[in-house]
Design a protein around this motif. Sequence first.
Motif, PDB file in Angstrom:
ATOM      1  N   TRP A 205      46.200  47.292  44.740  1.00 52.42           N
ATOM      2  CA  TRP A 205      46.088  47.149  43.353  1.00 52.42           C
ATOM      3  C   TRP A 205      46.583  45.612  42.960  1.00 52.42           C
ATOM      4  O   TRP A 205      47.261  44.923  43.772  1.00 52.42           O
ATOM      5  CB  TRP A 205      47.282  48.038  42.962  1.00 52.42           C
ATOM      6  CG  TRP A 205      46.953  49.634  43.112  1.00 52.42           C
ATOM      7  CD1 TRP A 205      47.308  50.206  44.070  1.00 52.42           C
ATOM      8  CD2 TRP A 205      46.204  50.284  42.221  1.00 52.42           C
ATOM      9  NE1 TRP A 205      46.637  51.540  44.245  1.00 52.42           N
ATOM     10  CE2 TRP A 205      45.942  51.618  42.985  1.00 52.42           C
ATOM     11  CE3 TRP A 205      45.582  50.306  40.997  1.00 52.42           C
ATOM     12  CZ2 TRP A 205      45.231  52.716  42.557  1.00 52.42           C
ATOM     13  CZ3 TRP A 205      44.789  51.052  40.535  1.00 52.42           C
ATOM     14  CH2 TRP A 205      44.651  52.501  41.278  1.00 52.42           C
TER      15      TRP A 205
ATOM     16  N   PHE B 288      43.065  48.537  39.757  1.00 49.04           N
ATOM     17  CA  PHE B 288      42.461  48.811  41.242  1.00 49.04           C
ATOM     18  C   PHE B 288      41.583  47.721  41.656  1.00 49.04           C
ATOM     19  O   PHE B 288      40.781  47.230  41.078  1.00 49.04           O
ATOM     20  CB  PHE B 288      41.585  50.182  41.084  1.00 49.04           C
ATOM     21  CG  PHE B 288      40.906  50.433  42.333  1.00 49.04           C
ATOM     22  CD1 PHE B 288      41.665  51.277  43.342  1.00 49.04           C
ATOM     23  CD2 PHE B 288      39.586  50.105  42.648  1.00 49.04           C
ATOM     24  CE1 PHE B 288      41.070  51.529  44.485  1.00 49.04           C
ATOM     25  CE2 PHE B 288      39.119  50.603  43.852  1.00 49.04           C
ATOM     26  CZ  PHE B 288      39.676  51.466  44.772  1.00 49.04           C
TER      27      PHE B 288
ATOM     28  N   ASP C 124      50.688  48.717  38.882  1.00 53.78           N
ATOM     29  CA  ASP C 124      49.655  49.452  38.999  1.00 53.78           C
ATOM     30  C   ASP C 124      49.820  50.718  39.898  1.00 53.78           C
ATOM     31  O   ASP C 124      49.181  51.606  39.764  1.00 53.78           O
ATOM     32  CB  ASP C 124      48.478  48.587  39.302  1.00 53.78           C
ATOM     33  CG  ASP C 124      48.167  47.465  38.200  1.00 53.78           C
ATOM     34  OD1 ASP C 124      48.504  47.756  36.907  1.00 53.78           O
ATOM     35  OD2 ASP C 124      47.743  46.428  38.390  1.00 53.78           O
ATOM     36  N   ALA C 125      50.152  50.191  41.321  1.00 54.73           N
ATOM     37  CA  ALA C 125      50.399  51.305  42.387  1.00 54.73           C
ATOM     38  C   ALA C 125      51.452  52.287  41.835  1.00 54.73           C
ATOM     39  O   ALA C 125      51.239  53.509  42.103  1.00 54.73           O
ATOM     40  CB  ALA C 125      50.873  50.704  43.596  1.00 54.73           C
TER      41      ALA C 125
ATOM     42  N   TYR D  18      44.973  51.958  49.463  1.00 55.08           N
ATOM     43  CA  TYR D  18      44.527  51.320  48.198  1.00 55.08           C
ATOM     44  C   TYR D  18      45.018  49.978  47.898  1.00 55.08           C
ATOM     45  O   TYR D  18      46.438  49.927  48.076  1.00 55.08           O
ATOM     46  CB  TYR D  18      45.204  52.136  46.927  1.00 55.08           C
ATOM     47  CG  TYR D  18      44.382  53.650  46.901  1.00 55.08           C
ATOM     48  CD1 TYR D  18      43.550  54.234  45.882  1.00 55.08           C
ATOM     49  CD2 TYR D  18      45.113  54.507  47.768  1.00 55.08           C
ATOM     50  CE1 TYR D  18      43.256  55.370  45.972  1.00 55.08           C
ATOM     51  CE2 TYR D  18      44.636  55.824  47.803  1.00 55.08           C
ATOM     52  CZ  TYR D  18      43.596  56.502  46.854  1.00 55.08           C
ATOM     53  OH  TYR D  18      43.291  57.758  46.810  1.00 55.08           O
TER      54      TYR D  18
ATOM     55  N   TYR E  33      49.670  54.703  39.358  1.00 51.91           N
ATOM     56  CA  TYR E  33      48.549  55.578  40.087  1.00 51.91           C
ATOM     57  C   TYR E  33      49.405  56.566  40.896  1.00 51.91           C
ATOM     58  O   TYR E  33      49.069  57.850  40.794  1.00 51.91           O
ATOM     59  CB  TYR E  33      48.129  54.632  41.431  1.00 51.91           C
ATOM     60  CG  TYR E  33      47.045  55.631  42.135  1.00 51.91           C
ATOM     61  CD1 TYR E  33      45.600  55.892  41.496  1.00 51.91           C
ATOM     62  CD2 TYR E  33      47.249  56.090  43.259  1.00 51.91           C
ATOM     63  CE1 TYR E  33      44.870  56.965  42.081  1.00 51.91           C
ATOM     64  CE2 TYR E  33      46.208  56.915  43.934  1.00 51.91           C
ATOM     65  CZ  TYR E  33      45.190  57.234  43.382  1.00 51.91           C
ATOM     66  OH  TYR E  33      44.411  58.102  43.898  1.00 51.91           O
TER      67      TYR E  33
END
Length: 156
Positions: free
Chosen positions: A115, A95, A120-121, A113, A124
Amino acid sequence: MDVPQYSPLRSLVRATGLLLRGRVHFPRQRLGHWLEIDGRRWIIFREIRVDAQPGAAAQPGAAFQPVFHLRGMGARANMLFSWLPILFFIGLPGFRSKLWLYDPRSGDFSGWYHWERVEDARRYRASFAARFMIRRSLPGSVSFRILPAADGGTRV
């Protein structure tokens, strides 16, 4: 199933450490500014940034954008309520930042957001935090988009 690093408790512990070390920032320069995304106008009502880990790329590698319409909660109430889950996502691996967005014409909310990596996204998107967002929203109102940096994922 969540990856172990994507557990609420682990995120909370890591977020607390980030806060105690002064690595979490709430910039105010863009609050109240309008942002146009895909022909829609959104107002920025909060921003958060976490300092990159040593050795991480200077720029994030992906953006994650949910759009949703809340169930049973007005805009002002959600703007206050949205402070509560912060500790449960800023500690997630990769993040980097988030803009909180509101479209007063439709009543929809969104976030932008950033990342470190596309993976990582994606994680999430499958995490407890995204499931919480879905549960709070009107059925069928939630959509998600992941943009690699090469496709404009770092433009906001």
